[in-house]
Scaffold this motif. Sequence first.
Motif, PDB file in Angstrom:
ATOM      1  N   LYS A   4       0.907  -1.015  -0.020  1.00 39.60           N
ATOM      2  CA  LYS A   4       0.005   0.030  -0.034  1.00 39.60           C
ATOM      3  C   LYS A   4       1.057   1.185  -0.012  1.00 39.60           C
ATOM      4  O   LYS A   4       2.027   1.158   0.639  1.00 39.60           O
ATOM      5  CB  LYS A   4      -0.671  -0.167   1.538  1.00 39.60           C
ATOM      6  CG  LYS A   4      -2.162   0.975   1.340  1.00 39.60           C
ATOM      7  CD  LYS A   4      -2.866   0.552   2.819  1.00 39.60           C
ATOM      8  CE  LYS A   4      -3.718   1.736   3.097  1.00 39.60           C
ATOM      9  NZ  LYS A   4      -4.306   1.409   4.136  1.00 39.60           N
ATOM     10  N   THR A  15       1.214  -4.200   3.904  1.00 34.55           N
ATOM     11  CA  THR A  15       0.050  -3.767   4.473  1.00 34.55           C
ATOM     12  C   THR A  15       0.118  -3.782   5.953  1.00 34.55           C
ATOM     13  O   THR A  15      -0.639  -3.289   6.797  1.00 34.55           O
ATOM     14  CB  THR A  15      -1.378  -4.417   4.012  1.00 34.55           C
ATOM     15  OG1 THR A  15      -0.964  -5.934   4.094  1.00 34.55           O
ATOM     16  CG2 THR A  15      -1.548  -4.293   2.722  1.00 34.55           C
ATOM     17  N   ASP A  16       1.112  -4.659   6.608  1.00 36.56           N
ATOM     18  CA  ASP A  16       1.291  -4.670   7.850  1.00 36.56           C
ATOM     19  C   ASP A  16       1.990  -3.544   8.580  1.00 36.56           C
ATOM     20  O   ASP A  16       2.032  -3.504   9.617  1.00 36.56           O
ATOM     21  CB  ASP A  16       2.312  -6.160   8.202  1.00 36.56           C
ATOM     22  CG  ASP A  16       1.523  -7.272   7.863  1.00 36.56           C
ATOM     23  OD1 ASP A  16       0.549  -7.406   7.827  1.00 36.56           O
ATOM     24  OD2 ASP A  16       2.761  -8.248   7.740  1.00 36.56           O
ATOM     25  N   TYR A  19      -1.801   0.726  10.501  1.00 33.39           N
ATOM     26  CA  TYR A  19      -2.700   0.364  11.451  1.00 33.39           C
ATOM     27  C   TYR A  19      -3.864   0.241  10.630  1.00 33.39           C
ATOM     28  O   TYR A  19      -4.216   0.765   9.546  1.00 33.39           O
ATOM     29  CB  TYR A  19      -2.843   1.496  12.313  1.00 33.39           C
ATOM     30  CG  TYR A  19      -1.697   1.920  13.270  1.00 33.39           C
ATOM     31  CD1 TYR A  19      -1.216   1.106  14.460  1.00 33.39           C
ATOM     32  CD2 TYR A  19      -0.909   2.991  13.034  1.00 33.39           C
ATOM     33  CE1 TYR A  19      -0.061   1.171  15.002  1.00 33.39           C
ATOM     34  CE2 TYR A  19       0.245   3.153  13.869  1.00 33.39           C
ATOM     35  CZ  TYR A  19       0.601   2.330  14.771  1.00 33.39           C
ATOM     36  OH  TYR A  19       1.675   2.435  15.803  1.00 33.39           O
ATOM     37  N   PHE A  20      -4.873  -0.804  11.355  1.00 32.87           N
ATOM     38  CA  PHE A  20      -6.185  -0.957  10.887  1.00 32.87           C
ATOM     39  C   PHE A  20      -6.905   0.298  10.645  1.00 32.87           C
ATOM     40  O   PHE A  20      -6.930   1.081  11.857  1.00 32.87           O
ATOM     41  CB  PHE A  20      -6.998  -1.871  11.922  1.00 32.87           C
ATOM     42  CG  PHE A  20      -8.417  -2.418  11.216  1.00 32.87           C
ATOM     43  CD1 PHE A  20      -8.273  -3.341  10.297  1.00 32.87           C
ATOM     44  CD2 PHE A  20      -9.114  -1.947  12.057  1.00 32.87           C
ATOM     45  CE1 PHE A  20      -9.662  -3.646   9.944  1.00 32.87           C
ATOM     46  CE2 PHE A  20     -10.593  -2.424  11.786  1.00 32.87           C
ATOM     47  CZ  PHE A  20     -10.661  -3.356  10.514  1.00 32.87           C
ATOM     48  N   GLN A  21      -7.511   0.592   9.556  1.00 36.71           N
ATOM     49  CA  GLN A  21      -8.465   1.800   9.377  1.00 36.71           C
ATOM     50  C   GLN A  21      -7.907   2.935   9.381  1.00 36.71           C
ATOM     51  O   GLN A  21      -8.372   4.007   9.609  1.00 36.71           O
ATOM     52  CB  GLN A  21      -9.457   1.583  10.180  1.00 36.71           C
ATOM     53  CG  GLN A  21     -10.693   0.545   9.931  1.00 36.71           C
ATOM     54  CD  GLN A  21     -11.886   0.867  10.669  1.00 36.71           C
ATOM     55  OE1 GLN A  21     -12.024   1.523  11.662  1.00 36.71           O
ATOM     56  NE2 GLN A  21     -13.001  -0.234  10.376  1.00 36.71           N
ATOM     57  N   ARG A  22      -6.460   3.160   9.370  1.00 34.02           N
ATOM     58  CA  ARG A  22      -5.523   4.309   9.168  1.00 34.02           C
ATOM     59  C   ARG A  22      -4.904   4.394   7.664  1.00 34.02           C
ATOM     60  O   ARG A  22      -4.500   3.347   7.162  1.00 34.02           O
ATOM     61  CB  ARG A  22      -4.508   4.331  10.245  1.00 34.02           C
ATOM     62  CG  ARG A  22      -5.071   4.451  11.460  1.00 34.02           C
ATOM     63  CD  ARG A  22      -5.030   5.850  11.992  1.00 34.02           C
ATOM     64  NE  ARG A  22      -5.426   5.885  13.528  1.00 34.02           N
ATOM     65  CZ  ARG A  22      -4.729   6.734  14.395  1.00 34.02           C
ATOM     66  NH1 ARG A  22      -3.484   7.072  14.109  1.00 34.02           N
ATOM     67  NH2 ARG A  22      -5.365   6.748  15.488  1.00 34.02           N
ATOM     68  N   ARG A  23      -5.201   5.703   7.213  1.00 32.43           N
ATOM     69  CA  ARG A  23      -4.538   5.715   5.754  1.00 32.43           C
ATOM     70  C   ARG A  23      -2.915   5.813   5.795  1.00 32.43           C
ATOM     71  O   ARG A  23      -2.462   5.192   4.962  1.00 32.43           O
ATOM     72  CB  ARG A  23      -5.194   6.946   5.182  1.00 32.43           C
ATOM     73  CG  ARG A  23      -6.645   6.806   4.777  1.00 32.43           C
ATOM     74  CD  ARG A  23      -7.160   8.058   4.183  1.00 32.43           C
ATOM     75  NE  ARG A  23      -6.380   7.888   2.760  1.00 32.43           N
ATOM     76  CZ  ARG A  23      -6.186   8.861   2.037  1.00 32.43           C
ATOM     77  NH1 ARG A  23      -7.134   9.805   2.001  1.00 32.43           N
ATOM     78  NH2 ARG A  23      -5.341   8.872   0.849  1.00 32.43           N
ATOM     79  N   LYS A  26       2.450   3.283   9.871  1.00 35.20           N
ATOM     80  CA  LYS A  26       2.633   3.416  11.303  1.00 35.20           C
ATOM     81  C   LYS A  26       3.984   4.569  11.476  1.00 35.20           C
ATOM     82  O   LYS A  26       3.623   5.101  12.559  1.00 35.20           O
ATOM     83  CB  LYS A  26       3.129   2.089  11.624  1.00 35.20           C
ATOM     84  CG  LYS A  26       1.976   1.232  11.692  1.00 35.20           C
ATOM     85  CD  LYS A  26       2.399  -0.193  12.335  1.00 35.20           C
ATOM     86  CE  LYS A  26       1.179  -1.324  12.452  1.00 35.20           C
ATOM     87  NZ  LYS A  26       1.556  -2.677  12.729  1.00 35.20           N
TER      88      LYS A  26
END
Length: 140
Positions: A4, A15-16, A19-23, A26
């Motif tokens: 991504k 994608t790891d 964060y979940f649901q963050r554009r 990290k």
Amino acid sequence: METKTCPKCGEEKPTDDFYFQRRACKPCVREDQRRFRDSQPDYNHARNLQRRYGLSVDEYQTLLANQNFACPICEVEISNTIAYKGKRPVAVDHNHDTGDVRGILCSMCNLMLGHARENTSILYRAIVYLSERGAYASKK
């Protein structure tokens, strides 16, 4: 492995690394959080005062002023600032049963009360013990 592209840094990452649901990735999210914390040094402390003790920053400052900016037990000077940059030189003393705030103590006195389980009998016996055994008396 799926990848991504981070809209902040423009790098393509696995994608790891998001964060979940963050554009943003990290590292970019953490950098934004660090910048926010650095720009608002009193933010977390003020929020914790309100959430944990129901105190506003003004009420905290009033408590300190009423104590002459000193610990009411040992009389060590307490700073007039709530910013502590990760250190906790003072503590909000409160009744653990009722939640009522009693005052602002230095960390050492707060620990002393906690270790004595806020039990006046234990503290009294400690005074007797020290008195009988020639306790060290500090020079003020």
